[in-house]
Design a protein around this motif. Sequence first.
Motif, PDB file in Angstrom:
ATOM      1  N   TRP A 284       0.985  -1.188   0.038  1.00 28.59           N
ATOM      2  CA  TRP A 284      -0.273  -0.083  -0.040  1.00 28.59           C
ATOM      3  C   TRP A 284       1.165   1.340  -0.116  1.00 28.59           C
ATOM      4  O   TRP A 284       1.800   1.385   0.619  1.00 28.59           O
ATOM      5  N   SER A 285       0.235   2.132  -0.845  1.00 32.30           N
ATOM      6  CA  SER A 285       1.394   3.367  -0.994  1.00 32.30           C
ATOM      7  C   SER A 285       1.326   4.335   0.416  1.00 32.30           C
ATOM      8  O   SER A 285       0.117   4.488   0.939  1.00 32.30           O
ATOM      9  N   ALA A 286       2.389   4.861   0.621  1.00 31.85           N
ATOM     10  CA  ALA A 286       2.453   5.929   1.773  1.00 31.85           C
ATOM     11  C   ALA A 286       3.978   6.738   1.504  1.00 31.85           C
ATOM     12  O   ALA A 286       4.732   6.052   1.181  1.00 31.85           O
ATOM     13  N   GLY A 287       3.707   7.926   1.998  1.00 29.74           N
ATOM     14  CA  GLY A 287       4.879   8.661   1.584  1.00 29.74           C
ATOM     15  C   GLY A 287       5.723   8.811   3.188  1.00 29.74           C
ATOM     16  O   GLY A 287       5.100   8.304   4.105  1.00 29.74           O
ATOM     17  N   ILE A 288       6.787   9.352   3.163  1.00 26.60           N
ATOM     18  CA  ILE A 288       7.503   9.388   4.440  1.00 26.60           C
ATOM     19  C   ILE A 288       6.929  10.552   5.137  1.00 26.60           C
ATOM     20  O   ILE A 288       7.337  10.492   6.598  1.00 26.60           O
ATOM     21  N   THR A 289       5.893  11.358   5.095  1.00 30.35           N
ATOM     22  CA  THR A 289       5.244  12.134   5.912  1.00 30.35           C
ATOM     23  C   THR A 289       4.611  11.174   7.071  1.00 30.35           C
ATOM     24  O   THR A 289       4.039  11.678   8.152  1.00 30.35           O
ATOM     25  N   VAL A 290       4.518   9.889   6.755  1.00 33.35           N
ATOM     26  CA  VAL A 290       3.917   9.008   8.019  1.00 33.35           C
ATOM     27  C   VAL A 290       4.529   9.486   9.208  1.00 33.35           C
ATOM     28  O   VAL A 290       4.212   9.258  10.357  1.00 33.35           O
ATOM     29  N   GLY A 291       5.877   9.917   9.088  1.00 34.97           N
ATOM     30  CA  GLY A 291       7.022  10.152  10.372  1.00 34.97           C
ATOM     31  C   GLY A 291       6.463  11.582  10.861  1.00 34.97           C
ATOM     32  O   GLY A 291       6.703  11.788  12.005  1.00 34.97           O
ATOM     33  N   LEU A 292       5.500  12.295  10.104  1.00 35.09           N
ATOM     34  CA  LEU A 292       4.927  13.584  10.652  1.00 35.09           C
ATOM     35  C   LEU A 292       3.797  13.581  11.133  1.00 35.09           C
ATOM     36  O   LEU A 292       2.916  14.670  11.848  1.00 35.09           O
ATOM     37  N   ILE A 293       2.920  12.313  11.031  1.00 38.48           N
ATOM     38  CA  ILE A 293       1.523  12.141  11.092  1.00 38.48           C
ATOM     39  C   ILE A 293       1.398  11.660  12.588  1.00 38.48           C
ATOM     40  O   ILE A 293       1.899  10.443  12.873  1.00 38.48           O
ATOM     41  N   ASP A 294       0.586  12.338  13.464  1.00 37.70           N
ATOM     42  CA  ASP A 294       0.410  11.551  14.627  1.00 37.70           C
ATOM     43  C   ASP A 294      -1.287  12.080  15.464  1.00 37.70           C
ATOM     44  O   ASP A 294      -1.069  11.646  16.486  1.00 37.70           O
ATOM     45  N   ASP A 295      -1.864  12.328  14.266  1.00 43.05           N
ATOM     46  CA  ASP A 295      -3.438  12.297  14.695  1.00 43.05           C
ATOM     47  C   ASP A 295      -4.153  12.022  13.552  1.00 43.05           C
ATOM     48  O   ASP A 295      -3.828  11.544  12.463  1.00 43.05           O
ATOM     49  N   ILE A 296      -5.416  11.810  13.820  1.00 32.20           N
ATOM     50  CA  ILE A 296      -6.563  11.404  12.906  1.00 32.20           C
ATOM     51  C   ILE A 296      -7.616  12.513  12.833  1.00 32.20           C
ATOM     52  O   ILE A 296      -8.781  12.292  13.459  1.00 32.20           O
ATOM     53  N   PRO A 297      -7.238  13.743  12.402  1.00 34.18           N
ATOM     54  CA  PRO A 297      -8.285  14.565  12.506  1.00 34.18           C
ATOM     55  C   PRO A 297      -9.706  14.784  11.465  1.00 34.18           C
ATOM     56  O   PRO A 297      -9.168  13.902  10.639  1.00 34.18           O
ATOM     57  N   THR A 298     -10.529  15.422  11.471  1.00 36.22           N
ATOM     58  CA  THR A 298     -11.409  15.484  10.284  1.00 36.22           C
ATOM     59  C   THR A 298     -10.614  16.330   9.124  1.00 36.22           C
ATOM     60  O   THR A 298      -9.537  17.027   9.591  1.00 36.22           O
ATOM     61  N   CYS A 299     -11.096  16.229   8.297  1.00 33.45           N
ATOM     62  CA  CYS A 299     -10.584  17.152   6.997  1.00 33.45           C
ATOM     63  C   CYS A 299     -10.624  18.565   7.398  1.00 33.45           C
ATOM     64  O   CYS A 299      -9.651  19.401   7.102  1.00 33.45           O
ATOM     65  N   GLN A 300     -11.750  18.939   7.798  1.00 27.24           N
ATOM     66  CA  GLN A 300     -11.883  20.461   8.118  1.00 27.24           C
ATOM     67  C   GLN A 300     -10.861  20.777   9.053  1.00 27.24           C
ATOM     68  O   GLN A 300     -10.099  21.721   9.209  1.00 27.24           O
ATOM     69  N   GLU A 301     -10.697  20.004  10.275  1.00 19.59           N
ATOM     70  CA  GLU A 301      -9.844  20.188  11.195  1.00 19.59           C
ATOM     71  C   GLU A 301      -8.411  20.424  10.738  1.00 19.59           C
ATOM     72  O   GLU A 301      -7.783  21.484  11.238  1.00 19.59           O
ATOM     73  N   LEU A 302      -7.823  19.484  10.087  1.00 18.53           N
ATOM     74  CA  LEU A 302      -6.804  19.665   9.203  1.00 18.53           C
ATOM     75  C   LEU A 302      -6.551  20.555   8.550  1.00 18.53           C
ATOM     76  O   LEU A 302      -5.492  21.375   8.701  1.00 18.53           O
ATOM     77  N   LEU A 303      -7.421  21.132   7.762  1.00 22.65           N
ATOM     78  CA  LEU A 303      -7.283  22.221   6.745  1.00 22.65           C
ATOM     79  C   LEU A 303      -7.184  23.624   7.350  1.00 22.65           C
ATOM     80  O   LEU A 303      -6.205  24.261   7.284  1.00 22.65           O
ATOM     81  N   GLU A 304      -8.311  23.566   8.577  1.00 22.96           N
ATOM     82  CA  GLU A 304      -8.011  25.071   9.346  1.00 22.96           C
ATOM     83  C   GLU A 304      -6.705  25.103  10.077  1.00 22.96           C
ATOM     84  O   GLU A 304      -6.206  26.015  10.217  1.00 22.96           O
ATOM     85  N   ARG A 305      -6.186  23.834  10.690  1.00 24.04           N
ATOM     86  CA  ARG A 305      -4.910  24.027  11.358  1.00 24.04           C
ATOM     87  C   ARG A 305      -3.888  24.238  10.480  1.00 24.04           C
ATOM     88  O   ARG A 305      -2.952  25.045  10.858  1.00 24.04           O
TER      89      ARG A 305
END
Length: 327
Positions: A284-305
């Motif tokens: 399954w595809s995944a980029g090295i940003t897996v090392g930057l991701i530490d939560d599961i926000p809604t898309c709206q929360e993510l975009l606003e943040r």
Amino acid sequence: MLQTDLTKLLGIRVPIVQGGMQWVGLPKLVAAVSNAGGVITALTQPSPTALRHAIRETRALTDKPFGVNITLLPTINPPDYEGYYRAAVEEGVMIFETAGSNPGPLIKFFKSRGCLVIHKCTTIRHAESAEKMGVDILSIDGFECAGYPGEDDIGGLVLLARAAKELKIPYIASGGIADGQGLAAALALGAAGVNMGTRFMCTVESPIHENIKQKIVQSTERDTVHIFRTLHNTTRVFKNKVSMEVVAIEKRPGGAKFEDVRDLVSGQRGRLVYENGDPDFGIWSAGITVGLIDDIPTCQELLERMEREAEGIIGRMSSLVTPRTKL
Ligand code: FMN
């Protein structure tokens, strides 16, 4: 607010789009992102008719603009590309993300129908030739990206700086971006916004199994690997039992042919990872940003943040500049 060529051309609020993602770019995610710019992944749909349904489903979920990704890549069973792109245009889609080899005829078709085309490429020479073909926006995918980084291994920092020098039309940064720092950095490198894949996989609305989202949260930037290097079709995927077996087969004396790994890399097996939640079931595809991701926000929360973080960073950066004193 961050206003760029991307927000103006697409009529979106935040300069962030979600790239095509096989098995992931489905209506619910696309609609959730579409405040910014979501993309339905055409080939995730089993047929052009199913794509029509996905477009209608997305439209029922959002009144914001969204696009369709058409990826022209070697696959085990070549799909009915023409059926897909004609169906999307007939359904009134006006934004397309194209990716892969030989996009000329596809770009020509979309432009003849007045559509806006974002073309994804991994080299400046491909970007320049797509520019000549009349695309509206280039999406520059650096070495960090999930999926196909090309064979030149140039990271986003240099690739985007080169884009700033060479390209005449707006471009967005893709690969390695998962937060407001990445967005601000991309804008500093002349990009009109960013395209993200991996970060959107790990959101509430993403259609993949919760275990896989948790796996991404737990991962570090060392948890992806390139397969198909020796077949000159390099692909960045999550590092697991199957991808490491593929790499081992590729390293055998005499190398590997696609047939040697065909069963291991089957798309259907990869798809089941997202359904059954077993991260070792397939590739399954995944980029090295897996090392930057530490939560599961809604898309709206993510975009606003991300918008807030980028605005804060840009504000702080400008306060670094003070009037020059005479020497
Ligand atoms: N890009 C395509 O053009 N077509 C695809 O079918 C496709 N499938 C993808 C599937 C997944 C699960 C992911 C994570 C990415 C995929 N990509 C595909 C690449 C993304 O559109 C995007 O270019 C890339 O993810 C950007 O890098 P990032 O993951 O570091 O954000």
